[in-house]
Motif scaffolding. Structure first.
Motif, PDB file in Angstrom:
ATOM      1  N   LYS A   1       0.839  -1.196   0.000  1.00 58.44           N
ATOM      2  CA  LYS A   1       0.000   0.000   0.000  1.00 58.44           C
ATOM      3  C   LYS A   1       0.878   1.252   0.000  1.00 58.44           C
ATOM      4  O   LYS A   1       2.023   1.219   0.444  1.00 58.44           O
ATOM      5  CB  LYS A   1      -0.901   0.025   1.229  1.00 58.44           C
ATOM      6  CG  LYS A   1      -1.890  -1.108   1.289  1.00 58.44           C
ATOM      7  CD  LYS A   1      -2.713  -1.018   2.553  1.00 58.44           C
ATOM      8  CE  LYS A   1      -3.659  -2.198   2.650  1.00 58.44           C
ATOM      9  NZ  LYS A   1      -4.403  -2.172   3.907  1.00 58.44           N
ATOM     10  N   LYS A   2       0.303   2.361  -0.467  1.00 60.71           N
ATOM     11  CA  LYS A   2       1.049   3.620  -0.508  1.00 60.71           C
ATOM     12  C   LYS A   2       1.565   3.989   0.879  1.00 60.71           C
ATOM     13  O   LYS A   2       2.724   4.378   1.033  1.00 60.71           O
ATOM     14  CB  LYS A   2       0.174   4.744  -1.070  1.00 60.71           C
ATOM     15  CG  LYS A   2       0.891   6.073  -1.114  1.00 60.71           C
ATOM     16  CD  LYS A   2       0.016   7.199  -1.604  1.00 60.71           C
ATOM     17  CE  LYS A   2       0.765   8.518  -1.480  1.00 60.71           C
ATOM     18  NZ  LYS A   2      -0.044   9.657  -1.818  1.00 60.71           N
ATOM     19  N   ALA A   3       0.718   3.850   1.889  1.00 56.89           N
ATOM     20  CA  ALA A   3       1.115   4.216   3.248  1.00 56.89           C
ATOM     21  C   ALA A   3       2.287   3.356   3.724  1.00 56.89           C
ATOM     22  O   ALA A   3       3.203   3.847   4.396  1.00 56.89           O
ATOM     23  CB  ALA A   3      -0.065   4.087   4.204  1.00 56.89           C
ATOM     24  N   ASP A   4       2.273   2.070   3.377  1.00 56.98           N
ATOM     25  CA  ASP A   4       3.363   1.173   3.762  1.00 56.98           C
ATOM     26  C   ASP A   4       4.658   1.561   3.051  1.00 56.98           C
ATOM     27  O   ASP A   4       5.735   1.532   3.640  1.00 56.98           O
ATOM     28  CB  ASP A   4       3.013  -0.276   3.430  1.00 56.98           C
ATOM     29  CG  ASP A   4       1.818  -0.789   4.228  1.00 56.98           C
ATOM     30  OD1 ASP A   4       1.549  -0.248   5.320  1.00 56.98           O
ATOM     31  OD2 ASP A   4       1.162  -1.725   3.740  1.00 56.98           O
TER      32      ASP A   4
ATOM     33  N   ILE B   1      10.064   3.978   3.168  1.00 52.85           N
ATOM     34  CA  ILE B   1      11.025   4.965   2.676  1.00 52.85           C
ATOM     35  C   ILE B   1      11.488   5.873   3.815  1.00 52.85           C
ATOM     36  O   ILE B   1      12.683   6.120   3.982  1.00 52.85           O
ATOM     37  CB  ILE B   1      10.423   5.785   1.517  1.00 52.85           C
ATOM     38  CG1 ILE B   1      10.252   4.897   0.281  1.00 52.85           C
ATOM     39  CG2 ILE B   1      11.296   7.007   1.196  1.00 52.85           C
ATOM     40  CD1 ILE B   1       9.437   5.530  -0.837  1.00 52.85           C
ATOM     41  N   GLN B   2      10.541   6.365   4.610  1.00 49.44           N
ATOM     42  CA  GLN B   2      10.901   7.245   5.719  1.00 49.44           C
ATOM     43  C   GLN B   2      11.797   6.521   6.720  1.00 49.44           C
ATOM     44  O   GLN B   2      12.749   7.101   7.239  1.00 49.44           O
ATOM     45  CB  GLN B   2       9.645   7.789   6.401  1.00 49.44           C
ATOM     46  CG  GLN B   2       8.916   8.788   5.536  1.00 49.44           C
ATOM     47  CD  GLN B   2       7.583   9.223   6.122  1.00 49.44           C
ATOM     48  OE1 GLN B   2       6.894   8.457   6.793  1.00 49.44           O
ATOM     49  NE2 GLN B   2       7.204  10.456   5.833  1.00 49.44           N
ATOM     50  N   GLN B   3      11.509   5.243   6.977  1.00 48.04           N
ATOM     51  CA  GLN B   3      12.337   4.465   7.898  1.00 48.04           C
ATOM     52  C   GLN B   3      13.750   4.297   7.340  1.00 48.04           C
ATOM     53  O   GLN B   3      14.736   4.441   8.055  1.00 48.04           O
ATOM     54  CB  GLN B   3      11.707   3.088   8.161  1.00 48.04           C
ATOM     55  CG  GLN B   3      12.497   2.227   9.116  1.00 48.04           C
ATOM     56  CD  GLN B   3      12.566   2.795  10.517  1.00 48.04           C
ATOM     57  OE1 GLN B   3      11.634   3.429  10.979  1.00 48.04           O
ATOM     58  NE2 GLN B   3      13.675   2.577  11.192  1.00 48.04           N
ATOM     59  N   ALA B   4      13.851   4.013   6.045  1.00 46.82           N
ATOM     60  CA  ALA B   4      15.167   3.860   5.411  1.00 46.82           C
ATOM     61  C   ALA B   4      15.963   5.160   5.490  1.00 46.82           C
ATOM     62  O   ALA B   4      17.166   5.144   5.758  1.00 46.82           O
ATOM     63  CB  ALA B   4      15.001   3.411   3.962  1.00 46.82           C
TER      64      ALA B   4
ATOM     65  N   ASN C   1      20.790   7.833  11.010  1.00 45.26           N
ATOM     66  CA  ASN C   1      21.338   7.248  12.228  1.00 45.26           C
ATOM     67  C   ASN C   1      22.671   6.562  11.967  1.00 45.26           C
ATOM     68  O   ASN C   1      23.547   6.559  12.818  1.00 45.26           O
ATOM     69  CB  ASN C   1      20.359   6.258  12.855  1.00 45.26           C
ATOM     70  CG  ASN C   1      19.145   6.959  13.419  1.00 45.26           C
ATOM     71  OD1 ASN C   1      19.199   8.132  13.746  1.00 45.26           O
ATOM     72  ND2 ASN C   1      18.042   6.242  13.512  1.00 45.26           N
ATOM     73  N   ALA C   2      22.865   5.978  10.796  1.00 48.39           N
ATOM     74  CA  ALA C   2      24.129   5.331  10.452  1.00 48.39           C
ATOM     75  C   ALA C   2      25.254   6.353  10.461  1.00 48.39           C
ATOM     76  O   ALA C   2      26.354   6.073  10.926  1.00 48.39           O
ATOM     77  CB  ALA C   2      24.041   4.644   9.090  1.00 48.39           C
TER      78      ALA C   2
END
Length: 112
Positions: free
Chosen positions: A86-89, A94-97, A103-104
């Motif tokens: 889904k678009k939301a997923d 993407i935001q998490q990546a 953070n890296a």
């Protein structure tokens, strides 16, 4: 377009932006606004984003992209969207990546 991250407090609303602990990243169009928000101490500068223009020539944030545009963005940036149907997923993946990339840099001392 300038990307910033909320670093102080649990939430911030002002200058036409909203950020909180769950959604700490914001994008602003004007350098002056970016500089003001960073100077406030509530945000850190993440980077300048390449323009993602729509048909009218305006900038689009990830949230405003279509599902096809999110697919293209992920492909261009090496982000795996398998399992996100889904678009939301896809947006969340993407935001998490992007957050993990930020953070890296912190873990390896790339922060200035």
């Amino acid at each position: 377009m300038f990307k910033l991250k909320l670093i102080k407090g649990r939430s911030y609303t002002g200058y036409g932006v909203k950020a909180d602990a769950l959604n700490p990243f914001i994008e602003v169009e004007k350098k002056e606004v970016s500089d003001t928000l960073v100077a406030s101490g509530y945000f850190s500068f993440v980077g300048e984003l390449a323009n993602t223009n729509d048909d009218k020539g305006g900038d689009k944030s990830l949230e405003k992209m279509t599902e096809k545009e999110l697919d293209a963005y992920a492909a261009e940036n090496g982000i795996d969207l398998s399992g996100a149907s889904k678009k939301a997923d896809k947006l969340a993946t993407i935001q998490q990546a992007l957050a993990e990339d930020d953070n890296a840099g912190d873990l390896f001392g790339d922060e200035e």
